[in-house]
Motif scaffolding. Structure first.
Motif, short mmCIF file in Angstrom:
data_model
loop_
_atom_site.label_atom_id
_atom_site.label_comp_id
_atom_site.label_asym_id
_atom_site.label_seq_id
_atom_site.Cartn_x
_atom_site.Cartn_y
_atom_site.Cartn_z
N VAL A 1 -36.08 -27.30 -23.00
CA VAL A 1 -36.59 -28.67 -22.96
C VAL A 1 -36.10 -29.34 -21.69
N MET A 2 -37.01 -29.96 -20.97
CA MET A 2 -36.65 -30.70 -19.77
C MET A 2 -37.24 -32.11 -19.83
N VAL A 3 -36.46 -33.08 -19.36
CA VAL A 3 -36.94 -34.44 -19.14
C VAL A 3 -37.07 -34.66 -17.64
N ALA A 4 -38.22 -35.17 -17.22
CA ALA A 4 -38.41 -35.61 -15.85
C ALA A 4 -38.38 -37.13 -15.84
N THR A 5 -37.45 -37.71 -15.09
CA THR A 5 -37.32 -39.16 -14.99
C THR A 5 -37.86 -39.59 -13.63
N CYS A 6 -38.90 -40.41 -13.65
CA CYS A 6 -39.61 -40.72 -12.41
C CYS A 6 -38.82 -41.63 -11.48
N THR A 7 -38.10 -42.61 -12.04
CA THR A 7 -37.36 -43.56 -11.20
C THR A 7 -35.89 -43.59 -11.64
N GLY A 8 -35.09 -44.25 -10.83
CA GLY A 8 -33.67 -44.37 -11.15
C GLY A 8 -33.30 -45.60 -11.94
N GLY A 9 -34.27 -46.45 -12.27
CA GLY A 9 -33.96 -47.67 -13.00
C GLY A 9 -33.16 -48.67 -12.19
N GLU A 10 -33.34 -48.63 -10.86
CA GLU A 10 -32.52 -49.47 -9.98
C GLU A 10 -32.72 -50.96 -10.21
N ARG A 11 -33.91 -51.35 -10.65
CA ARG A 11 -34.20 -52.77 -10.82
C ARG A 11 -34.02 -53.25 -12.26
N GLY A 12 -33.34 -52.45 -13.07
CA GLY A 12 -33.06 -52.86 -14.43
C GLY A 12 -31.96 -53.91 -14.48
N ASP A 13 -31.73 -54.43 -15.66
CA ASP A 13 -30.67 -55.39 -15.91
C ASP A 13 -29.65 -54.78 -16.86
N VAL A 14 -28.49 -55.39 -16.95
CA VAL A 14 -27.51 -55.00 -17.96
C VAL A 14 -27.90 -55.68 -19.25
N LEU A 15 -28.23 -54.90 -20.27
CA LEU A 15 -28.79 -55.44 -21.51
C LEU A 15 -27.83 -55.39 -22.68
N ASN A 16 -26.68 -54.79 -22.48
CA ASN A 16 -25.65 -54.76 -23.51
C ASN A 16 -24.60 -55.79 -23.15
N PRO A 17 -24.43 -56.85 -23.94
CA PRO A 17 -23.46 -57.90 -23.60
C PRO A 17 -22.06 -57.36 -23.35
N ALA A 18 -21.70 -56.29 -24.02
CA ALA A 18 -20.35 -55.74 -23.86
C ALA A 18 -20.13 -55.11 -22.50
N ALA A 19 -21.23 -54.82 -21.77
CA ALA A 19 -21.11 -54.16 -20.47
C ALA A 19 -21.36 -55.11 -19.31
N GLU A 20 -21.64 -56.37 -19.60
CA GLU A 20 -22.04 -57.31 -18.54
C GLU A 20 -20.96 -57.51 -17.49
N ASP A 21 -19.71 -57.48 -17.89
CA ASP A 21 -18.63 -57.79 -16.96
C ASP A 21 -17.99 -56.55 -16.34
N GLU A 22 -18.56 -55.39 -16.58
CA GLU A 22 -17.99 -54.18 -16.00
C GLU A 22 -18.23 -54.16 -14.49
N PRO A 23 -17.19 -53.99 -13.68
CA PRO A 23 -17.36 -54.01 -12.22
C PRO A 23 -18.40 -53.01 -11.73
N SER A 24 -18.42 -51.80 -12.31
CA SER A 24 -19.36 -50.78 -11.84
C SER A 24 -20.79 -51.18 -12.10
N ALA A 25 -21.05 -51.92 -13.18
CA ALA A 25 -22.41 -52.37 -13.48
C ALA A 25 -22.88 -53.39 -12.46
N LYS A 26 -21.97 -54.20 -11.97
CA LYS A 26 -22.33 -55.20 -10.97
C LYS A 26 -22.40 -54.59 -9.57
N ARG A 27 -21.53 -53.63 -9.31
CA ARG A 27 -21.43 -53.07 -7.96
C ARG A 27 -22.48 -52.00 -7.69
N ASP A 28 -22.74 -51.14 -8.71
CA ASP A 28 -23.61 -49.98 -8.49
C ASP A 28 -24.30 -49.62 -9.80
#
Length: 341
Positions: free
Chosen positions: A81-108
């Motif tokens: 089984v293989m998944v092909a992911t077309c994009t990297g999701g670069e323009r997504g948002d942080v949707l889990n409130p618990a992860a909003e303040d993680e430095p890595s989520a804001k930086r990269d």
């Protein structure tokens, strides 16, 4: 397995792949028949009879919310089984409130989403390939803004499809799963992912198409995922109501009914369910893959509102529409490889 009778039901609004954002989509009608096409080349199978499944998705996390238990169950049975992911999701948002303040989520966020995808892949026991296109983002507002230059949704079809054709010719899947013509819901990347998958299904076996992308390989069956079908939500809602429990689907079902002129049922589906794969034992694996996408999925949110035990009891399947088959096929089915094994 018994296939339950089902009505022609489909939401007028579907959740976005991660944000579960409701947005209106058109309800064009398509013939419910399965197309059968003659092989232009003799189908080839690995000497050991290995079966291969390719699922095409727009963003990292889509593979966890659509068909994850199916993929995990097939992978555990020995299917590649293989998944092909077309994009990297670069323009997504942080949707889990618990992860909003993680430095890595804001930086990269893009880099973090790649790590999340690797964790999801490991949980499901599958292979994965990035196609490398830029996320188009979800345009919002009135009027809608222009899509960003160079994004996946604006690429010419042949440019966007070439890497997918190359992947199909390398991986040689017997079955391809994609979204319907509306992308499952009208996100521009989902619609383009649909177009690319269908183009690859038809072109990969043509030796004159896409020169330089490998030897021809003709997949045998094309399915559209129905991960958010209202029949499932209605069955779970009714089970919760009978048990005297609060249903997280009540508001959604009411919104669907409001879209139907007589208020009786949602508009007809683009394509009906033809195939139900029993995979309830792999719902915990699916949940692990979802939770791997920590920036996108709230572990207290929608996807986890109903226990896996109840889901296994009421609706232990994932649902698909068989769109085209190059082998003799009859529906309903319980196996994506029916007619191939």
């Amino acid at each position: 397995m018994t296939i339950r009778p089902r009505g022609a039901l489909e939401p007028a609004d579907l959740p976005q792949c991660s944000p579960l954002h409701f947005t209106e989509h058109s309800c064009r009608r398509f013939p419910p028949t399965v197309r059968s096409t003659a092989l232009s080349t003799e189908p080839s199978f690995a000497p050991d009879g290995e079966l291969r499944l390719l699922a095409v998705h727009a963003h990292p996390d889509d593979e966890a919310s659509k068909g994850a238990a199916t993929m995990a169950s097939y992978a555990a049975s020995g299917v590649k089984v293989m998944v092909a992911t077309c994009t990297g999701g670069e323009r997504g948002d942080v949707l889990n409130p618990a992860a909003e303040d993680e430095p890595s989520a804001k930086r990269d966020l893009a880099g973090l989403r790649r790590s999340e995808m690797a964790a999801s892949q490991a949980a499901l026991g599958i292979e994965h390939r990035w196609l490398g296109f830029m996320d188009s983002g979800l345009p919002e507002g009135d009027p809608l803004p222009e899509l960003p230059a160079g994004c996946f949704a604006l690429r010419p079809l042949q440019t966007a499809a070439a890497p997918m054709v190359k992947l199909v010719r390398e991986f040689r899947p017997h079955v391809i799963i994609s979204y319907d013509e509306n992308g499952g819901y009208p996100h521009p990347d989902h619609i383009m992912a649909h177009r690319v998958a269908v183009e690859a299904f038809h072109a990969a076996g043509d030796p004159l198409a896409y020169p330089g992308t490998g030897a021809p390989w003709e997949p045998l069956k094309l399915y559209y995922d129905r991960g958010f079908n209202p029949e499932r939500f209605r069955a779970l809602h009714e089970a919760l109501t009978r048990a005297g429990l609060e249903s997280p689907y009540a508001e959604r079902l009411a919104a669907w009914l409001e879209t139907e002129p007589d208020g009786h049922q949602p508009p007809a589906p683009l394509h009906p369910t033809t195939t139900q794969v029993e995979c309830g034992d792999f719902f915990p694996v699916r949940d692990a893959a979802l939770k791997a996408h920590r920036t996108q999925v709230d572990p207290e949110g929608f996807f986890f509102a109903v226990s896996t035990d109840l889901q296994r009891e009421v609706w232990p399947w994932e649902d698909y529409s068989l769109i085209e088959s190059r082998v003799p096929s009859s529906v309903p089915e319980t196996d994506l490889f029916a007619g191939i094994r």
